[in-house]
Motif scaffolding. Structure first.
Motif, PDB file in Angstrom:
ATOM      1  N   THR A  57       0.867  -1.173   0.000  1.00 36.82           N
ATOM      2  CA  THR A  57       0.000   0.000   0.000  1.00 36.82           C
ATOM      3  C   THR A  57       0.906   1.226   0.000  1.00 36.82           C
ATOM      4  O   THR A  57       1.761   1.365   0.879  1.00 36.82           O
ATOM      5  CB  THR A  57      -0.912   0.032   1.243  1.00 36.82           C
ATOM      6  N   VAL A  58       0.729   2.084  -0.980  1.00 43.10           N
ATOM      7  CA  VAL A  58       1.570   3.267  -1.102  1.00 43.10           C
ATOM      8  C   VAL A  58       0.816   4.463  -0.547  1.00 43.10           C
ATOM      9  O   VAL A  58      -0.313   4.752  -0.959  1.00 43.10           O
ATOM     10  CB  VAL A  58       1.962   3.520  -2.575  1.00 43.10           C
ATOM     11  N   LEU A  59       1.442   5.149   0.404  1.00 43.09           N
ATOM     12  CA  LEU A  59       0.907   6.394   0.948  1.00 43.09           C
ATOM     13  C   LEU A  59       1.557   7.528   0.162  1.00 43.09           C
ATOM     14  O   LEU A  59       2.777   7.652   0.143  1.00 43.09           O
ATOM     15  CB  LEU A  59       1.237   6.527   2.435  1.00 43.09           C
ATOM     16  N   ALA A  64       4.834  14.287  -2.459  1.00 42.13           N
ATOM     17  CA  ALA A  64       5.622  13.050  -2.613  1.00 42.13           C
ATOM     18  C   ALA A  64       4.653  11.912  -2.919  1.00 42.13           C
ATOM     19  O   ALA A  64       4.150  11.258  -2.003  1.00 42.13           O
ATOM     20  CB  ALA A  64       6.423  12.755  -1.347  1.00 42.13           C
ATOM     21  N   PRO A  65       4.365  11.672  -4.214  1.00 43.17           N
ATOM     22  CA  PRO A  65       3.370  10.659  -4.590  1.00 43.17           C
ATOM     23  C   PRO A  65       3.664   9.249  -4.052  1.00 43.17           C
ATOM     24  O   PRO A  65       2.752   8.448  -3.912  1.00 43.17           O
ATOM     25  CB  PRO A  65       3.413  10.679  -6.115  1.00 43.17           C
ATOM     26  N   GLN A  66       4.900   8.958  -3.730  1.00 39.66           N
ATOM     27  CA  GLN A  66       5.237   7.646  -3.161  1.00 39.66           C
ATOM     28  C   GLN A  66       6.019   7.849  -1.870  1.00 39.66           C
ATOM     29  O   GLN A  66       7.141   7.366  -1.717  1.00 39.66           O
ATOM     30  CB  GLN A  66       6.021   6.819  -4.168  1.00 39.66           C
ATOM     31  N   LEU A  67       5.382   8.536  -0.933  1.00 32.94           N
ATOM     32  CA  LEU A  67       6.027   8.906   0.323  1.00 32.94           C
ATOM     33  C   LEU A  67       6.452   7.696   1.155  1.00 32.94           C
ATOM     34  O   LEU A  67       7.589   7.598   1.589  1.00 32.94           O
ATOM     35  CB  LEU A  67       5.085   9.793   1.141  1.00 32.94           C
ATOM     36  N   ARG A  68       5.523   6.765   1.327  1.00 33.51           N
ATOM     37  CA  ARG A  68       5.810   5.562   2.141  1.00 33.51           C
ATOM     38  C   ARG A  68       5.085   4.373   1.564  1.00 33.51           C
ATOM     39  O   ARG A  68       3.993   4.487   1.031  1.00 33.51           O
ATOM     40  CB  ARG A  68       5.344   5.753   3.585  1.00 33.51           C
TER      41      ARG A  68
END
Length: 138
Positions: A57-59, A64-68
């Protein structure tokens, strides 16, 4: 790479349970101590193994579209068909708190079953080759 000698043609095998945390036996073919054989199992449906979970799961944020990225919990499931209908096998199905009714023809099925927890050991024999799986807690 294909490895012909890494294939498994199962001739025989056995499944064992022991208290949670029991170490793998030194002699896989003759486990001693608390290891108890689970009994007769299916010849045709030896064991299935499934894996569930582990999805990413991408936060993302506007900045930052791919922060975590986090991953869901992964669960491994092994299915064995027991052919031996005794208290040991029935507790795996109905729960560790299945009641002994005093009449071996009947077992007391609990309304709220508790999972059976144990160490697990299986070995399969293919001629001279032995393949084993051990888990300290299942």
């Amino acid at each position: 790479m294909l490895a012909d000698n890494a294939t498994l043609v199962i001739g025989t095998g056995n499944y064992f349970l022991a208290p949670v945390g029991t170490a793998a036996p030194a002699d896989l073919l003759n486990p001693t101590g608390p290891w108890e054989n689970m009994g007769h199992t299916s010849l045709e449906d030896i064991m299935t193994v499934e894996s569930d979970g582990g999805e990413a799961t991408v936060l993302g944020t506007l900045q930052a579209p791919q922060l975590r990225t986090t991953y869901s919990t992964r669960t491994e499931t092994m299915n064995i068909i027991l052919q031996q209908w005794d208290a040991t096998g029935l507790k795996l199905f109905f729960g560790a708190n299945m009641a002994d009714t005093g009449d071996e023809r009947f077992m007391g099925v609990p309304g709220t079953p508790q999972p059976t927890k144990a160490a697990f050991l299986v070995f399969y024999i293919d001629g001279e080759n032995v393949f084993g799986i051990w888990a300290p807690a299942v």
